[in-house]
Design an enzyme around this catalytic site. Sequence first.
Site, PDB file in Angstrom:
ATOM      1  N   ARG A   1       0.842  -1.207   0.000  1.00 13.25           N
ATOM      2  CA  ARG A   1       0.000   0.000   0.000  1.00 13.25           C
ATOM      3  C   ARG A   1       0.874   1.253   0.000  1.00 13.25           C
ATOM      4  O   ARG A   1       0.447   2.315  -0.452  1.00 13.25           O
ATOM      5  CB  ARG A   1      -0.905   0.039   1.237  1.00 13.25           C
ATOM      6  CG  ARG A   1      -1.874  -1.097   1.361  1.00 13.25           C
ATOM      7  CD  ARG A   1      -2.820  -0.889   2.520  1.00 13.25           C
ATOM      8  NE  ARG A   1      -3.845   0.106   2.204  1.00 13.25           N
ATOM      9  CZ  ARG A   1      -4.905   0.352   2.970  1.00 13.25           C
ATOM     10  NH1 ARG A   1      -5.069  -0.308   4.107  1.00 13.25           N
ATOM     11  NH2 ARG A   1      -5.795   1.255   2.628  1.00 13.25           N
TER      12      ARG A   1
ATOM     13  N   ASP B   1     -11.559   0.480   0.431  1.00 12.60           N
ATOM     14  CA  ASP B   1     -12.566   0.436  -0.634  1.00 12.60           C
ATOM     15  C   ASP B   1     -13.991   0.489  -0.115  1.00 12.60           C
ATOM     16  O   ASP B   1     -14.940   0.445  -0.894  1.00 12.60           O
ATOM     17  CB  ASP B   1     -12.377  -0.821  -1.484  1.00 12.60           C
ATOM     18  CG  ASP B   1     -12.476  -2.109  -0.673  1.00 12.60           C
ATOM     19  OD1 ASP B   1     -12.694  -2.037   0.559  1.00 12.60           O
ATOM     20  OD2 ASP B   1     -12.322  -3.199  -1.262  1.00 12.60           O
TER      21      ASP B   1
ATOM     22  N   ARG C   1      -0.240  -9.800   9.155  1.00 12.07           N
ATOM     23  CA  ARG C   1      -1.221  -9.442   8.137  1.00 12.07           C
ATOM     24  C   ARG C   1      -2.107  -8.308   8.649  1.00 12.07           C
ATOM     25  O   ARG C   1      -3.325  -8.295   8.512  1.00 12.07           O
ATOM     26  CB  ARG C   1      -2.064 -10.649   7.713  1.00 12.07           C
ATOM     27  CG  ARG C   1      -1.282 -11.714   6.984  1.00 12.07           C
ATOM     28  CD  ARG C   1      -2.161 -12.878   6.555  1.00 12.07           C
ATOM     29  NE  ARG C   1      -3.159 -12.494   5.576  1.00 12.07           N
ATOM     30  CZ  ARG C   1      -2.926 -12.336   4.270  1.00 12.07           C
ATOM     31  NH1 ARG C   1      -1.704 -12.525   3.789  1.00 12.07           N
ATOM     32  NH2 ARG C   1      -3.893 -11.991   3.447  1.00 12.07           N
TER      33      ARG C   1
ATOM     34  N   CYS D   1      -1.558  -4.026  10.758  1.00 14.26           N
ATOM     35  CA  CYS D   1      -0.735  -3.012  11.428  1.00 14.26           C
ATOM     36  C   CYS D   1       0.123  -2.145  10.527  1.00 14.26           C
ATOM     37  O   CYS D   1       0.955  -1.378  11.014  1.00 14.26           O
ATOM     38  CB  CYS D   1       0.176  -3.658  12.483  1.00 14.26           C
ATOM     39  SG  CYS D   1      -0.698  -4.641  13.714  1.00 14.26           S
ATOM     40  N   GLU D   2      -0.087  -2.191   9.209  1.00 13.47           N
ATOM     41  CA  GLU D   2       0.674  -1.293   8.340  1.00 13.47           C
ATOM     42  C   GLU D   2       0.338   0.162   8.647  1.00 13.47           C
ATOM     43  O   GLU D   2       1.184   1.060   8.511  1.00 13.47           O
ATOM     44  CB  GLU D   2       0.424  -1.627   6.865  1.00 13.47           C
ATOM     45  CG  GLU D   2      -0.838  -1.084   6.237  1.00 13.47           C
ATOM     46  CD  GLU D   2      -2.116  -1.795   6.662  1.00 13.47           C
ATOM     47  OE1 GLU D   2      -3.193  -1.371   6.215  1.00 13.47           O
ATOM     48  OE2 GLU D   2      -2.041  -2.779   7.436  1.00 13.47           O
ATOM     49  N   ASP D   3      -0.902   0.418   9.067  1.00 15.93           N
ATOM     50  CA  ASP D   3      -1.287   1.778   9.427  1.00 15.93           C
ATOM     51  C   ASP D   3      -0.547   2.260  10.670  1.00 15.93           C
ATOM     52  O   ASP D   3      -0.081   3.403  10.733  1.00 15.93           O
ATOM     53  CB  ASP D   3      -2.803   1.875   9.626  1.00 15.93           C
ATOM     54  CG  ASP D   3      -3.367   0.820  10.564  1.00 15.93           C
ATOM     55  OD1 ASP D   3      -2.613  -0.082  10.990  1.00 15.93           O
ATOM     56  OD2 ASP D   3      -4.568   0.882  10.871  1.00 15.93           O
TER      57      ASP D   3
END
Length: 337
Positions: A124, A141, A227, A229-231
Amino acid sequence: MTTGQLIFIFLAVASSRLCMVFSLRPLSGDHHCNREKLPSQKALRTDQFTVLINGYSESRIPILHTVTGIYSSSPSVAAVVVLWGNPKTPIKTLVQLAHNLSISSPGDAPISVIRQPSSSLNTRFLPRPWISTRAVLICDDDIEIGPKSNEFAFNIWRNNPEQLVGLFARSHEIDLTSRTWIYTVHPDRYSILLTKFMLMKTEYLYRYSCEGGESMANARLIVDAMRNCEDILMNFVAANKTGVGPVLFGAKRVRDWGDARNEGGRELTAAEEVAVGLSSRKKDHRKRRGDCIREFHRVLGKMALRYSYGKMVDSVGEQGLCEKGGKLVLCDQQFFK
């Protein structure tokens, strides 16, 4: 050329909605961190932003038509790009999706669909040579926000260009009993913005994906393992750069189609979780995100997250709407991601 390296773009020619241009070209996945292939910061335009929508489930394609159309209609949006992360989706489906989104869009900003180089949530935040704006909006989305609120958010960012600007806030905190970091929500402070809607400086894509050496590489591995916690990791990146927290703003109307508080909402099965999206939402979701905060602190060597207080608003009102009894009403504020 593999299917994972294809980019599908339909561009509507401004002079005629019937004249369409279709192009198919490789997505150079091996050179995202090559500065020579990225535009300089000075060359990026400041009067518009690029929208990057995370797509995964074919069941949400009808919502995508509405969401992309709204963004495309905003005068401050330069381009709308759906980053498709499901490797199992057939090429034919993505080609059709790109075509349908373009011909049905009521706005002027071009809409494109790109298959991500992998299903990793880290993708992302890959730097992209085709991003022409100094700001990017990372969003999901299933979040529908009105055009006026988009403009309001962008105006806030232009006055706070080093900070993350968003709609959905959470917080970190120390659990005094276990003496460990936890993920929670506070009524009066926050330190984390969610990627449901996160407007930020384009440069942070490079900082997240390409800088930080071994410690950031290990942090990105944690995102892949969880999969999730990128935020949270992006909030670490931004706060480490600025030394301050993010900026929360209120919108007059935000429709969260993925909110479990919608009437008829139920716990998804494991198979349905995978089908709908990449991010894991198991019952221990809150604990797992607390584990991410602890692990990011460990591998990065410092607690970079900083608290912010208050919310930027253009009028009084709550932003969360849910469907109950066939009507859109304010959601119960107790449930959170």
